[in-house]
Design a protein around this motif. Structure first.
Motif, PDB file in Angstrom:
ATOM      1  N   ASP A   1       0.802  -1.222   0.000  1.00 21.57           N
ATOM      2  CA  ASP A   1       0.000   0.000   0.000  1.00 21.57           C
ATOM      3  C   ASP A   1       0.840   1.278   0.000  1.00 21.57           C
ATOM      4  OD1 ASP A   1      -2.221  -1.598   0.116  1.00 21.57           O
ATOM      5  OD2 ASP A   1      -2.507  -1.383   2.281  1.00 21.57           O
TER       6      ASP A   1
ATOM      7  N   ASN B   1       0.845   3.848  -3.175  1.00 20.29           N
ATOM      8  CA  ASN B   1      -0.399   4.602  -3.339  1.00 20.29           C
ATOM      9  C   ASN B   1      -0.561   5.662  -2.263  1.00 20.29           C
ATOM     10  OD1 ASN B   1      -1.101   3.129  -5.612  1.00 20.29           O
ATOM     11  ND2 ASN B   1      -2.148   1.569  -4.403  1.00 20.29           N
TER      12      ASN B   1
ATOM     13  N   SER C   1      -0.515   9.903  -2.869  1.00 22.05           N
ATOM     14  CA  SER C   1      -1.648  10.740  -2.477  1.00 22.05           C
ATOM     15  C   SER C   1      -1.248  11.898  -1.566  1.00 22.05           C
ATOM     16  CB  SER C   1      -2.713   9.888  -1.789  1.00 22.05           C
ATOM     17  OG  SER C   1      -2.219   9.375  -0.573  1.00 22.05           O
TER      18      SER C   1
END
Length: 156
Positions: free
Chosen positions: A93, A96, A100
């Motif tokens: 994860d 990502n 962001s």
């Protein structure tokens, strides 16, 4: 009169001495206010982690970090909270989450990664976790993030 020239403080006679307080503007908040805000952020981060919102937790803890003199307790609490977020994130994860984050938050995260790497054996800091985050952050933000983190005089 015998004077040991090696014990003379040359900077006392130099007009162009650069003081640490002249390198950056001081944090306008009072140290007590910084500590209270950091404690509130820690609670908000734990709440976000319980909901599974890793990005929200990172944005919260990286927003307006404590810096300057007299806020060491807030700096340590921020680092502890950030390490909790980093440790609770799956390695798949990380890209990502890093993508962001805004650019300024990526640079602040880089500062905290280096601070964690400078403190071996401290608390929950795991070198492999920090290096994994550093690798993914460098892939996304580039080497410019490293340069900005190293040259910024506001230490976290």
């Amino acid at each position: 009169m015998e004077v040991n020239f090696r014990k003379i403080d040359i900077d006392a006679y130099d007009e162009d001495v650069l003081l640490e307080t002249e390198l950056y503007d001081a944090d306008p908040r009072a140290p007590s206010q910084v500590i209270e805000e950091t404690k509130a952020k820690a609670v908000a981060v734990r709440s976000s982690l319980n909901k599974g919102d890793i990005t929200g937790a990172l944005v919260t803890i990286l927003d307006n970090p404590p810096y300057g003199p007299g806020v060491d307790e807030a700096k340590n609490l921020t680092l502890q909270t950030l390490v909790t977020v980093l440790n609770s994130t799956k390695s798949s994860d990380i890209p990502n989450v890093v993508k962001s984050l805004p650019l300024e938050s990526q640079d602040i995260l880089m500062k905290y990664l280096y601070k964690g790497m400078a403190m071996p054996g401290w608390g929950d800091v795991s070198g492999s976790v920090l290096l994994g985050w550093h690798e993914k952050l460098t892939e996304v933000a580039g080497t410019g993030s490293i340069v900005r983190a190293m040259t910024d005089r506001r230490l976290v």
